[in-house]
Scaffold this motif. Structure first.
Motif, PDB file in Angstrom:
ATOM      1  N   ASP A 145       0.814  -1.225   0.000  1.00  0.00           N
ATOM      2  CA  ASP A 145       0.000   0.000   0.000  1.00  0.00           C
ATOM      3  C   ASP A 145       0.844   1.271   0.000  1.00  0.00           C
ATOM      4  O   ASP A 145       0.479   2.273   0.623  1.00  0.00           O
ATOM      5  CB  ASP A 145      -0.954   0.021   1.211  1.00  0.00           C
ATOM      6  CG  ASP A 145      -2.013  -1.069   1.127  1.00  0.00           C
ATOM      7  OD1 ASP A 145      -2.307  -1.517  -0.006  1.00  0.00           O
ATOM      8  OD2 ASP A 145      -2.531  -1.473   2.184  1.00  0.00           O
ATOM      9  N   GLN A 317      -5.212   8.645   1.871  1.00  0.00           N
ATOM     10  CA  GLN A 317      -4.943   7.298   2.385  1.00  0.00           C
ATOM     11  C   GLN A 317      -4.953   7.300   3.917  1.00  0.00           C
ATOM     12  O   GLN A 317      -5.548   6.427   4.555  1.00  0.00           O
ATOM     13  CB  GLN A 317      -3.585   6.829   1.843  1.00  0.00           C
ATOM     14  CG  GLN A 317      -3.189   5.422   2.200  1.00  0.00           C
ATOM     15  CD  GLN A 317      -1.797   5.100   1.667  1.00  0.00           C
ATOM     16  OE1 GLN A 317      -0.966   5.989   1.457  1.00  0.00           O
ATOM     17  NE2 GLN A 317      -1.540   3.829   1.432  1.00  0.00           N
ATOM     18  N   THR A 318      -4.302   8.284   4.504  1.00  0.00           N
ATOM     19  CA  THR A 318      -4.239   8.396   5.964  1.00  0.00           C
ATOM     20  C   THR A 318      -5.614   8.615   6.563  1.00  0.00           C
ATOM     21  O   THR A 318      -5.980   8.016   7.590  1.00  0.00           O
ATOM     22  CB  THR A 318      -3.301   9.552   6.367  1.00  0.00           C
ATOM     23  OG1 THR A 318      -2.004   9.336   5.793  1.00  0.00           O
ATOM     24  CG2 THR A 318      -3.179   9.659   7.864  1.00  0.00           C
ATOM     25  N   SER A 320      -8.462   7.729   5.248  1.00  0.00           N
ATOM     26  CA  SER A 320      -9.242   6.504   5.079  1.00  0.00           C
ATOM     27  C   SER A 320      -8.950   5.515   6.205  1.00  0.00           C
ATOM     28  O   SER A 320      -9.874   4.925   6.790  1.00  0.00           O
ATOM     29  CB  SER A 320      -8.929   5.856   3.733  1.00  0.00           C
ATOM     30  OG  SER A 320      -9.579   4.614   3.591  1.00  0.00           O
ATOM     31  N   VAL A 321      -7.674   5.352   6.537  1.00  0.00           N
ATOM     32  CA  VAL A 321      -7.289   4.446   7.622  1.00  0.00           C
ATOM     33  C   VAL A 321      -7.839   4.946   8.952  1.00  0.00           C
ATOM     34  O   VAL A 321      -8.335   4.167   9.773  1.00  0.00           O
ATOM     35  CB  VAL A 321      -5.757   4.299   7.678  1.00  0.00           C
ATOM     36  CG1 VAL A 321      -5.334   3.519   8.915  1.00  0.00           C
ATOM     37  CG2 VAL A 321      -5.245   3.610   6.416  1.00  0.00           C
ATOM     38  N   HIS A 326     -10.179   1.374   3.977  1.00  0.00           N
ATOM     39  CA  HIS A 326      -9.064   0.619   3.389  1.00  0.00           C
ATOM     40  C   HIS A 326      -7.772   1.427   3.452  1.00  0.00           C
ATOM     41  O   HIS A 326      -7.783   2.657   3.522  1.00  0.00           O
ATOM     42  CB  HIS A 326      -9.379   0.233   1.947  1.00  0.00           C
ATOM     43  CG  HIS A 326      -9.594   1.409   1.037  1.00  0.00           C
ATOM     44  ND1 HIS A 326      -8.558   2.130   0.488  1.00  0.00           N
ATOM     45  CD2 HIS A 326     -10.729   1.989   0.575  1.00  0.00           C
ATOM     46  CE1 HIS A 326      -9.029   3.109  -0.272  1.00  0.00           C
ATOM     47  NE2 HIS A 326     -10.342   3.043  -0.242  1.00  0.00           N
ATOM     48  N   SER A 327      -6.644   0.706   3.395  1.00  0.00           N
ATOM     49  CA  SER A 327      -5.337   1.366   3.477  1.00  0.00           C
ATOM     50  C   SER A 327      -4.676   1.524   2.119  1.00  0.00           C
ATOM     51  O   SER A 327      -3.620   2.157   2.016  1.00  0.00           O
ATOM     52  CB  SER A 327      -4.408   0.561   4.392  1.00  0.00           C
ATOM     53  OG  SER A 327      -4.210  -0.750   3.875  1.00  0.00           O
TER      54      SER A 327
END
Length: 356
Positions: A145, A317-318, A320-321, A326-327
């Protein structure tokens, strides 16, 4: 086994060896037989175990760092590119780690493998690469990822959705061909680097189409991507050539440097005996005698856009986590950008004076 849960304990179970032995083998410590060390490393590679060097504090690297993979820093193009990247990342509180996989312009597949392993171990936040990487490298980055943005290089054919910030190399070559034709040159020589550098394809295609359109002959001369190789290859060509080209087009700065050295040694006067044009503007192009006609590919701007693109992907991305999502990085069509070029006309092409 899930990729994020792989630990030395998994290797211990698979090998039947103790955690102590596994730990010392992976760290390179003494007290482990060579047979056991090789067995442990083989199993680690097979199951996809990647040691978290950042967590072990063996390197002071954090998820705030971005890896920049270059393909030979002797090219002045990369200096401006790195400036644009670093200015942008510094403003966002992130650092850039430079990793070169083509020392002196010579691509090294084994070095690419080591670089990819290093940035995985360090848990880099993302990667900007100036070279189209091997499928295996892309697969590893995807599996972990780690977002990736290509600059001055196209995404690989098996992953065309990956982000990229590139030059419109085809249009750039048409500009060069149009100007060569305007001068009346009909015999063009293009000295260029190997196809491992994906920008070569559109640059050559554009020149071939321009030559066909204007009734010119184009000879493509391939060199390794460094000045010494260009000097050697061009020298051999001129030794065997029946007719000297009207115009020499250098594929980048290192090839330009080698070509200029050879022309000076042979007393070939530019542009009287042979016109000279090059890809990639650089700071002292206007100070050379004669001043050089070059394509300005706005490498600093490309670097800035690439860094902004990568940071936006990492930020999403951060988030979302943090929300429990998802990552994996979320790539969008808008992450594929192309920057136009300018032909900066100076006297090396045969024009009487320099102008933009």
């Amino acid at each position: 086994m899930a990729k994020c849960k792989l630990t030395m304990r998994d290797i211990s179970r698979a090998s039947g060896l103790s955690m102590f032995t596994v730990s010392r083998a992976l760290s390179g410590a003494a007290g482990v037989s060579e047979a056991s060390r090789l067995q442990i490393r083989k199993i680690a590679q097979e199951i996809g175990y990647v040691p978290n060097r950042a967590a072990q504090e063996l390197r002071g690297v954090s998820r705030g760092q971005i890896a920049l993979i270059t393909a030979g820093t002797a090219n002045a193009y990369y200096l401006d590119l790195m400036l644009g990247i670093q200015q942008t990342t510094r403003a966002q509180g992130q650092e850039v780690v430079l990793m070169d996989i083509a020392l002196n312009g010579a691509y090294d597949a084994a070095l690419e493998d080591r670089v990819i392993q290093r940035l995985l171990e360090a848990r880099m936040a993302g990667v900007i690469t100036t070279l189209t990487l091997k499928p295996e490298s892309i697969d590893l980055l995807t599996a972990w990822d780690i977002p990736i943005v290509f600059v001055d290089a196209s995404p690989p054919l098996q992953a065309p959705h990956l982000p990229s910030v590139t030059t419109d190399n085809y249009a750039a070559s048409l500009l060069v061909g149009e100007h060569m034709s305007w001068h009346g040159y009909r015999n063009w020589l293009f000295i260029v680097y190997p196809e491992r550098w994906s920008s070569r394809l559109d640059r050559e295609r554009g020149l071939r189409d321009a030559a066909a359109k204007h009734g010119a002959t184009l000879i493509v001369l391939e060199s390794d991507n460094d000045a010494a190789s260009a000097h050697r290859v061009l020298g051999r060509f001129l030794d065997d050539a029946v007719n000297r080209p009207d115009a020499l087009i250098a594929g980048n700065n290192p090839l330009l440097l080698g070509s200029m050295k050879l022309l000076r040694e042979r007393d070939v006067e530019v542009p009287r005996d042979m016109a000279l044009v090059s890809y990639d503007e650089f700071a002292w192009a206007s100070l050379i005698d004669p001043p050089l006609t070059v394509l300005n590919e706005r490498s600093e701007e490309i670097g800035r856009i690439a860094a902004e693109t990568l940071i936006s992907i990492i930020t999403e991305q951060t988030e979302s986590v943090r929300r429990g999502g998802h990552s994996a990085p979320d790539y969008k069509t808008a992450h594929q950008l192309q920057v136009p070029v300018d032909l900066v006309i100076r006297r090396s092409c045969g024009c009487p004076s320099s102008h933009g």
